[in-house]
Scaffold this motif. Structure first.
Motif, PDB file in Angstrom:
ATOM      1  N   CYS A 127       5.206  16.914  -2.588  1.00  0.00           N
ATOM      2  CA  CYS A 127       4.458  15.635  -2.168  1.00  0.00           C
ATOM      3  C   CYS A 127       5.149  14.836  -0.971  1.00  0.00           C
ATOM      4  O   CYS A 127       6.339  14.765  -1.143  1.00  0.00           O
ATOM      5  N   ASP A 128       4.349  14.285  -0.201  1.00  0.00           N
ATOM      6  CA  ASP A 128       4.747  13.483   0.784  1.00  0.00           C
ATOM      7  C   ASP A 128       4.033  12.134   0.555  1.00  0.00           C
ATOM      8  O   ASP A 128       2.761  12.015   0.372  1.00  0.00           O
ATOM      9  N   ILE A 129       4.714  10.812   0.747  1.00  0.00           N
ATOM     10  CA  ILE A 129       4.204   9.619   0.278  1.00  0.00           C
ATOM     11  C   ILE A 129       4.646   8.689   1.447  1.00  0.00           C
ATOM     12  O   ILE A 129       6.108   8.888   1.718  1.00  0.00           O
ATOM     13  N   THR A 130       3.848   8.013   1.774  1.00  0.00           N
ATOM     14  CA  THR A 130       4.217   6.729   2.793  1.00  0.00           C
ATOM     15  C   THR A 130       3.667   5.410   1.998  1.00  0.00           C
ATOM     16  O   THR A 130       3.066   5.311   1.345  1.00  0.00           O
ATOM     17  N   ALA A 131       4.741   4.697   1.990  1.00  0.00           N
ATOM     18  CA  ALA A 131       4.681   3.248   1.676  1.00  0.00           C
ATOM     19  C   ALA A 131       4.888   2.143   2.447  1.00  0.00           C
ATOM     20  O   ALA A 131       6.018   2.227   3.401  1.00  0.00           O
ATOM     21  N   SER A 132       4.142   1.040   2.384  1.00  0.00           N
ATOM     22  CA  SER A 132       4.387  -0.117   3.360  1.00  0.00           C
ATOM     23  C   SER A 132       4.791  -1.250   2.549  1.00  0.00           C
ATOM     24  O   SER A 132       4.358  -1.472   1.478  1.00  0.00           O
ATOM     25  N   PHE A 133       5.572  -1.900   2.747  1.00  0.00           N
ATOM     26  CA  PHE A 133       6.212  -3.264   2.172  1.00  0.00           C
ATOM     27  C   PHE A 133       6.065  -4.534   3.011  1.00  0.00           C
ATOM     28  O   PHE A 133       6.544  -4.488   4.102  1.00  0.00           O
ATOM     29  N   HIS A 134       5.524  -5.589   2.546  1.00  0.00           N
ATOM     30  CA  HIS A 134       5.401  -6.876   3.170  1.00  0.00           C
ATOM     31  C   HIS A 134       6.440  -8.076   2.439  1.00  0.00           C
ATOM     32  O   HIS A 134       6.355  -7.907   1.243  1.00  0.00           O
ATOM     33  N   SER A 135       6.832  -8.990   3.422  1.00  0.00           N
ATOM     34  CA  SER A 135       7.368  -9.916   2.660  1.00  0.00           C
ATOM     35  C   SER A 135       6.793 -11.208   2.495  1.00  0.00           C
ATOM     36  O   SER A 135       7.475 -12.310   2.250  1.00  0.00           O
ATOM     37  N   GLY A 136       5.328 -11.175   2.581  1.00  0.00           N
ATOM     38  CA  GLY A 136       4.491 -12.157   2.162  1.00  0.00           C
ATOM     39  C   GLY A 136       4.150 -12.914   3.403  1.00  0.00           C
ATOM     40  O   GLY A 136       4.485 -12.647   4.673  1.00  0.00           O
ATOM     41  N   ASP A 137       3.210 -14.116   3.279  1.00  0.00           N
ATOM     42  CA  ASP A 137       2.542 -14.586   4.245  1.00  0.00           C
ATOM     43  C   ASP A 137       3.388 -15.670   4.859  1.00  0.00           C
ATOM     44  O   ASP A 137       3.709 -16.757   4.172  1.00  0.00           O
ATOM     45  N   SER A 179       0.890  -0.963  -0.005  1.00  0.00           N
ATOM     46  CA  SER A 179       0.048  -0.153   0.050  1.00  0.00           C
ATOM     47  C   SER A 179       0.864   1.235   0.221  1.00  0.00           C
ATOM     48  O   SER A 179       1.964   1.201   0.578  1.00  0.00           O
ATOM     49  N   LEU A 180       0.356   2.182  -0.673  1.00  0.00           N
ATOM     50  CA  LEU A 180       1.034   3.739  -0.575  1.00  0.00           C
ATOM     51  C   LEU A 180      -0.078   4.529  -0.509  1.00  0.00           C
ATOM     52  O   LEU A 180      -1.177   4.766  -0.902  1.00  0.00           O
ATOM     53  N   HIS A 181       0.370   5.656   0.308  1.00  0.00           N
ATOM     54  CA  HIS A 181      -0.510   6.938   0.597  1.00  0.00           C
ATOM     55  C   HIS A 181       0.201   8.252   0.305  1.00  0.00           C
ATOM     56  O   HIS A 181       1.154   8.258   0.676  1.00  0.00           O
ATOM     57  N   SER A 239      -6.255  16.636  -7.761  1.00  0.00           N
ATOM     58  CA  SER A 239      -6.129  15.553  -6.975  1.00  0.00           C
ATOM     59  C   SER A 239      -5.348  16.136  -5.504  1.00  0.00           C
ATOM     60  O   SER A 239      -4.458  16.751  -5.695  1.00  0.00           O
ATOM     61  N   LEU A 240      -6.292  15.880  -4.561  1.00  0.00           N
ATOM     62  CA  LEU A 240      -5.553  16.081  -3.201  1.00  0.00           C
ATOM     63  C   LEU A 240      -4.646  15.061  -2.462  1.00  0.00           C
ATOM     64  O   LEU A 240      -3.714  15.419  -1.901  1.00  0.00           O
ATOM     65  N   ASP A 241      -5.143  13.748  -2.710  1.00  0.00           N
ATOM     66  CA  ASP A 241      -4.347  12.832  -2.439  1.00  0.00           C
ATOM     67  C   ASP A 241      -4.498  11.527  -2.930  1.00  0.00           C
ATOM     68  O   ASP A 241      -5.355  11.597  -4.239  1.00  0.00           O
ATOM     69  N   HIS A 242      -3.787  10.369  -3.111  1.00  0.00           N
ATOM     70  CA  HIS A 242      -3.673   9.381  -3.723  1.00  0.00           C
ATOM     71  C   HIS A 242      -3.330   8.001  -2.939  1.00  0.00           C
ATOM     72  O   HIS A 242      -2.402   8.198  -2.477  1.00  0.00           O
ATOM     73  N   ALA A 243      -4.236   7.186  -3.201  1.00  0.00           N
ATOM     74  CA  ALA A 243      -3.779   5.746  -2.272  1.00  0.00           C
ATOM     75  C   ALA A 243      -4.109   4.560  -3.510  1.00  0.00           C
ATOM     76  O   ALA A 243      -4.834   4.462  -4.270  1.00  0.00           O
ATOM     77  N   VAL A 244      -2.957   3.600  -3.087  1.00  0.00           N
ATOM     78  CA  VAL A 244      -3.132   2.452  -4.045  1.00  0.00           C
ATOM     79  C   VAL A 244      -2.870   1.232  -2.904  1.00  0.00           C
ATOM     80  O   VAL A 244      -1.877   1.342  -2.301  1.00  0.00           O
ATOM     81  N   TRP A 245      -3.461   0.303  -3.029  1.00  0.00           N
ATOM     82  CA  TRP A 245      -3.415  -1.003  -2.486  1.00  0.00           C
ATOM     83  C   TRP A 245      -3.132  -2.066  -3.595  1.00  0.00           C
ATOM     84  O   TRP A 245      -3.789  -2.338  -4.473  1.00  0.00           O
ATOM     85  N   PHE A 246      -1.966  -2.787  -3.373  1.00  0.00           N
ATOM     86  CA  PHE A 246      -1.579  -3.626  -4.465  1.00  0.00           C
ATOM     87  C   PHE A 246      -2.090  -5.189  -3.862  1.00  0.00           C
ATOM     88  O   PHE A 246      -1.578  -5.477  -2.791  1.00  0.00           O
ATOM     89  N   HIS A 247      -2.594  -5.949  -4.905  1.00  0.00           N
ATOM     90  CA  HIS A 247      -3.327  -7.171  -4.168  1.00  0.00           C
ATOM     91  C   HIS A 247      -2.441  -8.269  -4.652  1.00  0.00           C
ATOM     92  O   HIS A 247      -2.430  -9.446  -4.250  1.00  0.00           O
ATOM     93  N   LYS A 248      -2.132  -8.190  -6.020  1.00  0.00           N
ATOM     94  CA  LYS A 248      -1.563  -9.243  -6.996  1.00  0.00           C
ATOM     95  C   LYS A 248      -0.410  -8.850  -7.574  1.00  0.00           C
ATOM     96  O   LYS A 248      -0.504  -7.698  -8.218  1.00  0.00           O
TER      97      LYS A 248
END
Length: 297
Positions: A109-119, A66-68, A239-248
């Motif tokens: 712009c300010d951007i926060t991004a979260s990274f995951h190593s998987g389940d 995800s990123l915001h 655009s005031l803000d923008h968010a993306v959630w990556f699923h696949k």
């Protein structure tokens, strides 16, 4: 030998080069635009995608989930951007980065991004309860940039001009004639892809390309339920803000079905959302944006 774009003799768009930022220090990067920007305003999708690329350089094998982003000021497409990465967290399975995007002495712009190593839990929880909308294949549809502008006052004229300016994005609208008028449902559907992506693009480049595409035409979606003249240049959407959630993961050289819709508008602002689908129906990403409307008269 380098190729040129079809209509204007401009250098071909190279997404690999666009996201290959110059490293100035371990946490500071510099990026440039594609070199053929037709507008005086920097495209938000480029800002966010390049910021993601900067953050990715510090997280190893983990992938963004995800990123915001908050847009603070407009930038120029003809000036370099700086990306300063702040390490907020490196845990057992998650890494979080904050990226400050600047240009000259401006904070864009300010951007926060979260990274995951998987389940790693062994729970194997997986479901997809949404279905890709039925549509024609992209090969059956005409490029948006090739459609005629019969009436400069129609609701589709702005999108047609934008498509001719953004040659690096190939867009095929589903039922484009319906978009020439008011769209009570507030929805539109399109196939889209970024030109010049190599067939062997990895997950990291795929997320960068998907992020670049995720901002295209989104802001104007908030105007669709209103009379067609609202979509003319005299009525702006920012655009005031923008968010993306990556699923696949996604093969970045292939097409994406981009479903865009608006859910609410009041106080001069609108909420717009997007669902991005692979050709075979996998739910790739969710997009949310808040848009500010203003009269330019």
């Amino acid at each position: 030998m380098s190729t040129t774009s079809r209509d204007h003799g401009l250098p071909s768009f190279d997404p690999v080069r666009l996201f290959d930022l110059e490293r100035i220090s371990p946490t500071r990067f510099v990026g440039h635009g594609p070199g053929n920007a037709p507008s005086s305003h920097l495209y938000g999708g480029q800002i966010v995608a390049q910021a993601l690329a900067a953050a990715q350089r510090s997280v190893g094998e983990r992938h963004c989930h995800s990123l915001h982003a908050y847009f603070l000021a407009a930038g120029s497409p003809r000036r370099p951007l700086t990306f300063d990465v702040e390490i907020l967290r490196d845990g057992g399975r998650f890494s979080i980065r904050r990226v400050r995007v600047g240009q000259d002495d401006r904070h864009l712009c300010d951007i926060t991004a979260s990274f995951h190593s998987g389940d790693a839990s062994g729970a194997n929880v997986e479901h997809q309860l949404v279905t890709m909308p039925h549509s024609s294949t992209p090969e059956e549809l005409v490029e948006l940039s090739a459609l005629p502008i019969h009436d400069e006052g129609c609701g589709l004229s702005g999108e047609l001009v934008l498509a001719r300016n953004f040659e690096q994005i190939d867009v095929r609208l589903i039922e484009p004639d319906a978009l020439r008028h008011q769209v009570p449902s507030g929805r539109r559907l399109m196939w889209t892809r970024l030109r010049g992506v190599p067939q062997d693009a990895n997950i990291t480049l795929g997320q960068q390309c998907l992020t670049y595409l995720s901002d295209y035409l989104v802001a104007g979606t908030g105007k669709l339920p209103h009379p067609a003249e609202y979509r003319l240049p005299l009525f702006g959407a920012t655009s005031l803000d923008h968010a993306v959630w990556f699923h696949k993961p996604w093969r970045a050289s292939d097409w994406v079905l981009f479903e865009q819709y608006t859910t609410f508008a009041a106080e001069g602002r609108a909420m717009v959302r997007g669902n991005m689908w692979s050709r075979d129906g996998e739910f790739l990403a969710s997009v949310v944006q808040e848009v500010l409307f203003r009269s330019l008269r």
